[in-house]
Design a protein around this motif. Sequence first.
Motif, short mmCIF file in Angstrom:
data_model
loop_
_atom_site.label_atom_id
_atom_site.label_comp_id
_atom_site.label_asym_id
_atom_site.label_seq_id
_atom_site.Cartn_x
_atom_site.Cartn_y
_atom_site.Cartn_z
N ILE A 192 22.43 -71.85 -22.09
CA ILE A 192 21.32 -72.14 -21.18
C ILE A 192 21.05 -73.64 -21.12
O ILE A 192 20.75 -74.18 -20.05
CB ILE A 192 20.06 -71.37 -21.62
CG1 ILE A 192 20.23 -69.88 -21.31
CG2 ILE A 192 18.81 -71.90 -20.94
CD1 ILE A 192 19.12 -69.00 -21.85
N SER A 193 21.17 -74.33 -22.25
CA SER A 193 20.91 -75.78 -22.26
C SER A 193 21.91 -76.55 -21.42
O SER A 193 21.66 -77.70 -21.06
CB SER A 193 20.94 -76.30 -23.71
OG SER A 193 22.26 -76.37 -24.22
N ARG A 194 23.05 -75.95 -21.08
CA ARG A 194 24.06 -76.61 -20.25
C ARG A 194 23.92 -76.29 -18.77
O ARG A 194 24.65 -76.84 -17.95
CB ARG A 194 25.45 -76.22 -20.75
CG ARG A 194 25.73 -76.77 -22.14
CD ARG A 194 27.06 -76.35 -22.69
NE ARG A 194 27.30 -77.01 -23.97
CZ ARG A 194 28.35 -76.77 -24.75
NH1 ARG A 194 29.25 -75.87 -24.38
NH2 ARG A 194 28.49 -77.40 -25.89
N TRP A 195 22.98 -75.40 -18.46
CA TRP A 195 22.76 -75.03 -17.05
C TRP A 195 21.35 -75.38 -16.56
O TRP A 195 21.13 -75.48 -15.36
CB TRP A 195 22.99 -73.53 -16.88
CG TRP A 195 24.42 -73.12 -16.96
CD1 TRP A 195 25.13 -72.83 -18.09
CD2 TRP A 195 25.34 -72.95 -15.89
NE1 TRP A 195 26.42 -72.49 -17.79
CE2 TRP A 195 26.58 -72.55 -16.44
CE3 TRP A 195 25.24 -73.09 -14.50
CZ2 TRP A 195 27.71 -72.30 -15.67
CZ3 TRP A 195 26.36 -72.83 -13.72
CH2 TRP A 195 27.58 -72.45 -14.30
N PHE A 196 20.41 -75.56 -17.48
CA PHE A 196 19.02 -75.81 -17.10
C PHE A 196 18.53 -77.10 -17.75
O PHE A 196 18.55 -77.23 -18.97
CB PHE A 196 18.12 -74.64 -17.55
CG PHE A 196 18.39 -73.36 -16.82
CD1 PHE A 196 17.71 -73.04 -15.67
CD2 PHE A 196 19.36 -72.48 -17.29
CE1 PHE A 196 17.97 -71.86 -14.99
CE2 PHE A 196 19.64 -71.30 -16.63
CZ PHE A 196 18.94 -70.99 -15.47
N PRO A 197 18.07 -78.07 -16.94
CA PRO A 197 17.52 -79.32 -17.50
C PRO A 197 16.22 -79.05 -18.24
O PRO A 197 15.62 -77.97 -18.11
CB PRO A 197 17.29 -80.18 -16.25
CG PRO A 197 17.11 -79.21 -15.14
CD PRO A 197 18.00 -78.05 -15.46
N ALA A 198 15.77 -80.03 -19.00
CA ALA A 198 14.60 -79.85 -19.86
C ALA A 198 13.36 -79.42 -19.08
O ALA A 198 12.55 -78.65 -19.56
CB ALA A 198 14.31 -81.14 -20.62
N SER A 199 13.22 -79.92 -17.85
CA SER A 199 12.02 -79.61 -17.07
C SER A 199 11.93 -78.15 -16.68
O SER A 199 10.85 -77.65 -16.35
CB SER A 199 12.00 -80.47 -15.80
OG SER A 199 13.14 -80.21 -15.02
N HIS A 200 13.04 -77.43 -16.72
CA HIS A 200 13.07 -76.02 -16.33
C HIS A 200 13.34 -75.10 -17.51
O HIS A 200 13.43 -73.88 -17.32
CB HIS A 200 14.15 -75.79 -15.28
CG HIS A 200 13.85 -76.40 -13.95
ND1 HIS A 200 13.89 -77.77 -13.73
CD2 HIS A 200 13.50 -75.84 -12.76
CE1 HIS A 200 13.58 -78.02 -12.46
NE2 HIS A 200 13.34 -76.87 -11.87
N ARG A 201 13.46 -75.65 -18.72
CA ARG A 201 14.01 -74.83 -19.81
C ARG A 201 13.01 -73.84 -20.38
O ARG A 201 13.41 -72.76 -20.82
CB ARG A 201 14.58 -75.73 -20.90
CG ARG A 201 15.66 -75.03 -21.71
CD ARG A 201 16.50 -76.00 -22.47
NE ARG A 201 17.27 -76.86 -21.58
CZ ARG A 201 17.55 -78.14 -21.83
NH1 ARG A 201 17.12 -78.69 -22.94
NH2 ARG A 201 18.25 -78.84 -20.98
N SER A 202 11.72 -74.16 -20.41
CA SER A 202 10.76 -73.18 -20.91
C SER A 202 10.74 -71.94 -20.03
O SER A 202 10.70 -70.81 -20.52
CB SER A 202 9.35 -73.79 -20.99
OG SER A 202 9.19 -74.53 -22.18
N ARG A 203 10.77 -72.15 -18.72
CA ARG A 203 10.81 -71.01 -17.80
C ARG A 203 12.09 -70.21 -17.97
O ARG A 203 12.08 -68.97 -17.97
CB ARG A 203 10.66 -71.49 -16.36
CG ARG A 203 9.25 -71.83 -15.96
CD ARG A 203 9.20 -72.57 -14.63
NE ARG A 203 9.63 -73.97 -14.79
CZ ARG A 203 9.63 -74.86 -13.81
NH1 ARG A 203 9.25 -74.50 -12.59
NH2 ARG A 203 10.00 -76.11 -14.03
#
Length: 451
Positions: A147-158
């Motif tokens: 997931i960390s390789r597909w979603f940047p930090a700004s979207h990772r909690s969601r």
Amino acid sequence: MQSQKSITMDSATIVHDPEEIQMVTSVMSKVSRRLLGFLFILFMFSFLDRINIGFAGASMSKDLGLSAAAFGLANTVFYIVYITCGIPSNLMLEKVGARRWIALLVVAWGVASTCTMFARDEYSLYALRVLVGITEAGFLPGMLLYISRWFPASHRSRANAKFMIAMPVTAMLGSIVSGFLLDLDGLLGLKGWQWLFMLEGLPCVFLGVLVWLRLDDDPAQAKWLSDKEKTVLANLMEKDRREARVSGQTFDSMKLIHQLLSPAIIKFALLYFCMVTSMGMVNIWGPQMIAGFNTGSNNVTTGVLVAIPQLFTIMAMLWLGWHSDKYQERKLHTLFPLLIGALGWLSVAWIHSPVLQLMGITLASAGAFGAMTVFWAFSDQNLSTHAKVVGIAFINAFGNAATIVSSLMVGVLKDLTHSFTAGLIYAAVLLMIGALITLTLSRSTVSTLNV
């Protein structure tokens, strides 16, 4: 300008073109639709393998002649192997690729979980739980890395919330389905718990084939993304890599052993230990607790009651993930759920009312799982791309040591006191310690698009 949105970077404000905002939103929506639903289903079956022994615990213990301590030890040996194999599994994922490795794990855990139906005594159960632990170990740290390789930090909690609600969803639906499966006791000469392991394990073989056909190792290999979309996503991930810090230093300037022993990572690992204690209590001992203060209820009724805390946990996780990303704040969104969870366990321990005890378990579950949703986005911001391979697995492994301790401790305490009270206080104290650790962590500001 009201038509534009901004980001925070090192206390400076940078304004972005609305078209750029729209493009990022479009790309992330597309990635979410493509990946998160499928990853959610995978996690449901993965988590089901971890918790179905909790649903089967009472009847299995009776049929196999297990004491509470022996049943707790069966969970302990599972987590010993689970912890030991987590880091090697992530290294293998990095070597052979997510698609190949996750596909193999899914098929293997389906076979191993199904074989639990053949347990005949405590020793055969221990051996089978070791097999499940080996196959299960790499999934969650591997998926968090993925997931960390597909979603940047700004979207990772969601993204984490939509993925990790598989845990309470599985516990909620699994409790209801497991109640019916346990009532199949005697059908075709099988015990109810044997039906449970068989019917909840075999579908994973089919899912493993789907992993091979559906997942891509990284965005660059995704044929369903256009070149422009790949560029947008690559730029967002590159921004995260430049801004990854631990105590003001990038991991790239440190050796791996120093990364894992840095004060920040040790704190995150200890904090996760505190959370996992409560999560394990809910999943492993929760059904027996609820059955205990609702004596006379049948399996189906108990299953429905067990589903209630999970329903509220799902809502808490989704809300916290959305709210944390909206305000780009991680610390307080981790702290307050931990305190709420501690209050929940103390309520279960000291208030002798079935309704209020159920509410207490609900608060404990929503607090611990809700904090975890934001926790992984919080800790992930402190890991560089290279450090994530081992760092995520290390935090996950260290945190899950809590289940080794709590499974055995709660079982022993229950055998000694004939009550869950001592174990409940233990879980509450650890959540309060987790809250204190959170207070020592620096407040994290995410330097990414706030969309």
